[in-house]
Design an enzyme around this catalytic site. Structure first.
Site, PDB file in Angstrom:
ATOM      1  N   LYS A 169       3.594   0.713  -0.754  1.00  0.00           N
ATOM      2  CA  LYS A 169       4.709   1.585  -0.320  1.00  0.00           C
ATOM      3  C   LYS A 169       5.642   0.999  -0.909  1.00  0.00           C
ATOM      4  CE  LYS A 169       8.070   1.595   2.279  1.00  0.00           C
ATOM      5  NZ  LYS A 169       9.160   2.240   1.457  1.00  0.00           N
ATOM      6  N   GLU A 244       8.269 -12.591   0.715  1.00  0.00           N
ATOM      7  CA  GLU A 244       9.149 -13.024  -0.387  1.00  0.00           C
ATOM      8  C   GLU A 244      10.373 -12.561   0.199  1.00  0.00           C
ATOM      9  OE1 GLU A 244       8.239 -15.027  -2.569  1.00  0.00           O
ATOM     10  OE2 GLU A 244       5.986 -15.106  -2.148  1.00  0.00           O
ATOM     11  N   CYS A 278      16.513 -11.402  -6.622  1.00  0.00           N
ATOM     12  CA  CYS A 278      16.511 -12.688  -5.511  1.00  0.00           C
ATOM     13  C   CYS A 278      16.490 -13.928  -5.872  1.00  0.00           C
ATOM     14  CB  CYS A 278      15.007 -12.565  -4.785  1.00  0.00           C
ATOM     15  SG  CYS A 278      13.907 -12.626  -5.933  1.00  0.00           S
ATOM     16  N   GLU A 375      23.782 -13.140   0.828  1.00  0.00           N
ATOM     17  CA  GLU A 375      23.379 -12.876  -0.238  1.00  0.00           C
ATOM     18  C   GLU A 375      23.792 -11.491  -0.558  1.00  0.00           C
ATOM     19  OE1 GLU A 375      19.293 -10.754  -0.414  1.00  0.00           O
ATOM     20  OE2 GLU A 375      18.764 -12.070  -2.266  1.00  0.00           O
TER      21      GLU A 375
HETATM   22  P1  NAD Z   1      14.541  -4.166   2.103  1.00  0.00           P
HETATM   23  O1  NAD Z   1      14.098  -5.050   3.167  1.00  0.00           O
HETATM   24  O2  NAD Z   1      15.611  -3.256   2.834  1.00  0.00           O
HETATM   25  O3  NAD Z   1      13.437  -3.187   1.784  1.00  0.00           O
HETATM   26  C1  NAD Z   1      12.258  -3.767   1.256  1.00  0.00           C
HETATM   27  C2  NAD Z   1      10.962  -2.858   1.418  1.00  0.00           C
HETATM   28  O4  NAD Z   1      10.611  -2.864   2.939  1.00  0.00           O
HETATM   29  C3  NAD Z   1      11.325  -1.375   1.118  1.00  0.00           C
HETATM   30  O5  NAD Z   1      10.044  -0.880   0.406  1.00  0.00           O
HETATM   31  C4  NAD Z   1      11.621  -0.543   2.484  1.00  0.00           C
HETATM   32  O6  NAD Z   1      11.138   0.725   2.288  1.00  0.00           O
HETATM   33  C5  NAD Z   1      10.919  -1.260   3.289  1.00  0.00           C
HETATM   34  N1  NAD Z   1      11.213  -1.410   4.695  1.00  0.00           N
HETATM   35  C6  NAD Z   1      12.638  -1.465   5.099  1.00  0.00           C
HETATM   36  N2  NAD Z   1      12.489  -1.342   6.457  1.00  0.00           N
HETATM   37  C7  NAD Z   1      11.037  -1.517   6.868  1.00  0.00           C
HETATM   38  C8  NAD Z   1      10.413  -1.693   8.364  1.00  0.00           C
HETATM   39  N3  NAD Z   1      11.109  -1.639   9.066  1.00  0.00           N
HETATM   40  N4  NAD Z   1       8.973  -1.593   8.098  1.00  0.00           N
HETATM   41  C9  NAD Z   1       8.332  -1.781   6.995  1.00  0.00           C
HETATM   42  N5  NAD Z   1       8.964  -1.774   5.720  1.00  0.00           N
HETATM   43  C10 NAD Z   1      10.159  -1.766   5.978  1.00  0.00           C
HETATM   44  O7  NAD Z   1      14.911  -4.848   0.758  1.00  0.00           O
HETATM   45  P2  NAD Z   1      15.729  -4.124  -0.538  1.00  0.00           P
HETATM   46  O8  NAD Z   1      16.976  -3.818  -0.194  1.00  0.00           O
HETATM   47  O9  NAD Z   1      14.742  -3.118  -0.983  1.00  0.00           O
HETATM   48  O10 NAD Z   1      15.421  -5.555  -1.430  1.00  0.00           O
HETATM   49  C11 NAD Z   1      16.346  -6.369  -1.562  1.00  0.00           C
HETATM   50  C12 NAD Z   1      15.987  -7.577  -1.075  1.00  0.00           C
HETATM   51  O11 NAD Z   1      14.705  -8.130  -1.316  1.00  0.00           O
HETATM   52  C13 NAD Z   1      16.996  -8.903  -1.069  1.00  0.00           C
HETATM   53  O12 NAD Z   1      17.069  -9.368  -0.073  1.00  0.00           O
HETATM   54  C14 NAD Z   1      16.249  -9.538  -2.082  1.00  0.00           C
HETATM   55  O13 NAD Z   1      16.437 -11.107  -2.229  1.00  0.00           O
HETATM   56  C15 NAD Z   1      14.697  -9.496  -1.713  1.00  0.00           C
HETATM   57  N6  NAD Z   1      13.938  -9.642  -2.641  1.00  0.00           N
HETATM   58  C16 NAD Z   1      12.944 -10.987  -2.731  1.00  0.00           C
HETATM   59  C17 NAD Z   1      12.286 -11.283  -3.687  1.00  0.00           C
HETATM   60  C18 NAD Z   1      11.267 -12.500  -3.591  1.00  0.00           C
HETATM   61  O14 NAD Z   1      10.564 -12.612  -4.437  1.00  0.00           O
HETATM   62  N7  NAD Z   1      11.614 -13.401  -2.644  1.00  0.00           N
HETATM   63  C19 NAD Z   1      12.037 -10.565  -4.704  1.00  0.00           C
HETATM   64  C20 NAD Z   1      12.892  -9.165  -5.141  1.00  0.00           C
HETATM   65  C21 NAD Z   1      13.609  -9.020  -3.744  1.00  0.00           C
END
Ligand code: NAD
Length: 467
Positions: A169, A244, A278, A375
């Site tokens: 997803k 992650e 990230c 962040e």
């Molecule tokens: P997010 O947490 O808002 O969303 C990530 C994913 O989770 C999306 O697909 C979203 O639709 C889904 N999601 C949101 N709420 C959910 C829920 N309640 N239940 C299940 N799924 C849910 O993050 P984002 O804004 O898409 O991405 C940015 C974040 O990702 C930043 O904090 C970044 O640091 C992190 N990130 C981490 C890594 C790593 O490898 N550590 C890599 C890339 C991004």
């Protein structure tokens, strides 16, 4: 582009849901297309197809599985330009970054993991036991928008190689890259039900998928806030959780090192992809008496950075992914100003169409300021000074995160510093990162590792058969 369809059970499926999300091009602010917000019935069907496929896939010879995953890799290579085009459009990542990193790195990492697994023993004898490594079952892969191909790759490659089947997803801001990946998987003939993609919001589709009784592993990349909420989901039927999460990584410049290199290293991570990375090195630590020189090096480096249309080959900085992300970044910049930090470069929204924020550098920052702790996920770098190396290490570690890091300085001293940093990855003097080495976080940056064999091991169940 496949609009308003889901991919499961080896084919494109008309969704049960009639609800959809519009996807916006952040450069033009125009709608690119629509994707379905999969409902519970859609999720049930996708998970059921993955569950059914698991039985055979898990019993398939690991070399045959690797052959299939390699076909997918070759498909990605063939469609590289299409993948780049779509992520430039939906994410606003620059052409150069899409080429080198968004797709280039995904290909390098996928190749490395496949190569590693071909020499891996899935079974070993321990006294009278045959110890077998195999898949868990269905893995729910929940991915963010900032690396719309590679965040998926880092999950599906190890999960599939280990014998699991997947339901992906992707984030709703950048779903078309994932749907193109499904097209590639379909064209190369992955067995039915092994690889599935459903689109939808996190709060509904993602929430239901992660809590699904037939999902055995939640593999999540995204914010720490959502990641921590998944413990609730995982506990229902004791799912494995791979997380992650976010980061606020340090770059420490040590006296005697190459200051230009330290600045370039840190700055590049907040310029490319507009800092929506990230592992970005968003906190630059320099000795107090080197601050004036650092300011000059920074101003000099930033003056030649091209900001513009991400599709143009010499653009470095494009727009933020969405209006919401732009507002978040601008709010942080305002907080920085209010808390007393000084803007050295940038600091405003750009006067042009699209969600552009000027690359921004703050000096006079202390480690307790919001812009040094949270962040930002935008093109913002903060410079913090230190009096002693011990203080630099302490400040670098004074963060809830621990994802990445960099040290630029005399090599031996830099290694000593790196050993004391509480973070999962540290590059010394801009050392290249092997795609076989693990990537992942300490503290609230998550747990579990991606890439190479370290990545695959997260997706193994282990069985001992005695005879
Ligand atoms: P997010 O947490 O808002 O969303 C990530 C994913 O989770 C999306 O697909 C979203 O639709 C889904 N999601 C949101 N709420 C959910 C829920 N309640 N239940 C299940 N799924 C849910 O993050 P984002 O804004 O898409 O991405 C940015 C974040 O990702 C930043 O904090 C970044 O640091 C992190 N990130 C981490 C890594 C790593 O490898 N550590 C890599 C890339 C991004």
């Amino acid at each position: 582009m496949k609009e308003q369809t889901l991919y499961y059970n080896g084919d494109w499926q008309k969704a049960q849901s009639t609800d959809y999300t519009e996807v916006i091009n952040p450069t033009t602010e125009e709608t690119i297309g629509k994707v379905v917000n999969a409902n519970q019935k859609d999720v049930d069907l996708a998970v059921a197809s993955a569950k059914f496929a698991f039985k055979e896939w898990n019993q398939t010879n690991p070399d045959v599985r690797a052959d299939y995953v390699e076909k997918l890799l070759n498909g990605i290579k063939e469609r590289k330009q299409d993948l780049m085009d779509i992520m430039i459009k939906e994410l606003g990542t620059s052409h150069v970054f899409a080429d080198s990193t968004q797709v280039g790195l995904a290909v390098a990492e996928m190749s490395a993991t496949i190569e590693e697994i071909r020499n891996y023993d899935f079974e070993e004898d321990v006294d009278n036991a045959t110890v077998i490594k195999e898949g868990f079952g269905v893995v729910a892969c929940i991915t963010p928008w900032n690396f719309p191909l590679n965040q998926i790759q880092r999950k599906i490659t190890p999960a599939l190689l280990a014998g699991n089947t997947v339901v992906v997803k992707p984030a709703n801001l950048t779903p078309f890259t994932a749907l193109l990946l499904a097209e590639i998987a379909h064209d190369v003939g992955l067995p039915k039900g092994v690889f599935n993609v459903i689109t939808g919001t996190g709060s509904d589709t993602g929430d239901y998928l992660t809590g699904h009784k037939d999902v055995s592993v939640i593999s999540f990349t995204g914010s720490t806030k959502v990641g921590s909420s998944l413990y609730e989901k995982a506990k229902t039927n004791i799912k494995k959780l791979v997380l992650e999460l976010g980061g606020k990584s340090p770059m420490i410049y040590l006296k005697g090192g190459d200051l230009e290199l330290a600045v370039k290293n840190a700055a590049d991570t907040v310029l490319h992809n507009q800092g929506q990375t990230c592992s970005a090195l968003t906190r630059l630590f320099v000795p107090k008496d080197e601050l004036e020189r650092t300011k000059e090096v920074i101003k000099n480096y930033y003056k030649d950075i091209k900001i513009g249309d991400p599709a143009e080959e010499d653009t470095i900085v494009g727009p933020l992914v969405s209006e919401g992300q732009m507002e978040t970044v601008l709010d942080y910049i305002e907080k920085g100003k209010k808390e007393g930090a000084e803007v050295l470069v940038g600091g405003n929204r750009m006067d042009r169409k699209g969600y552009y924020v000027e690359p921004t550098v703050f000096v006079n920052v202390t480690n307790d300021m919001t812009i040094a702790q949270e962040e930002i996920f935008g093109p913002v770098l903060v410079v913090i000074t230190y009096d002693s190396v011990e203080e630099a290490i302490e400040l670098a570690n004074d963060s809830i995160y621990g994802l990445s890091g960099g040290v630029v300085g005399p090599e031996e001293e830099s290694v000593k510093v790196a050993r004391q940093l509480r973070t999962g990855n540290i590059a010394i003097n801009d050392a290249e990162r092997s795609p076989k080495a693990p990537f992942g976080g300490y503290k609230q940056s998550g747990f579990g590792r991606e890439n190479g064999l370290y990545g695959v091991e997260d997706y193994f169940e282990i069985k001992a058969i005695f005879r």
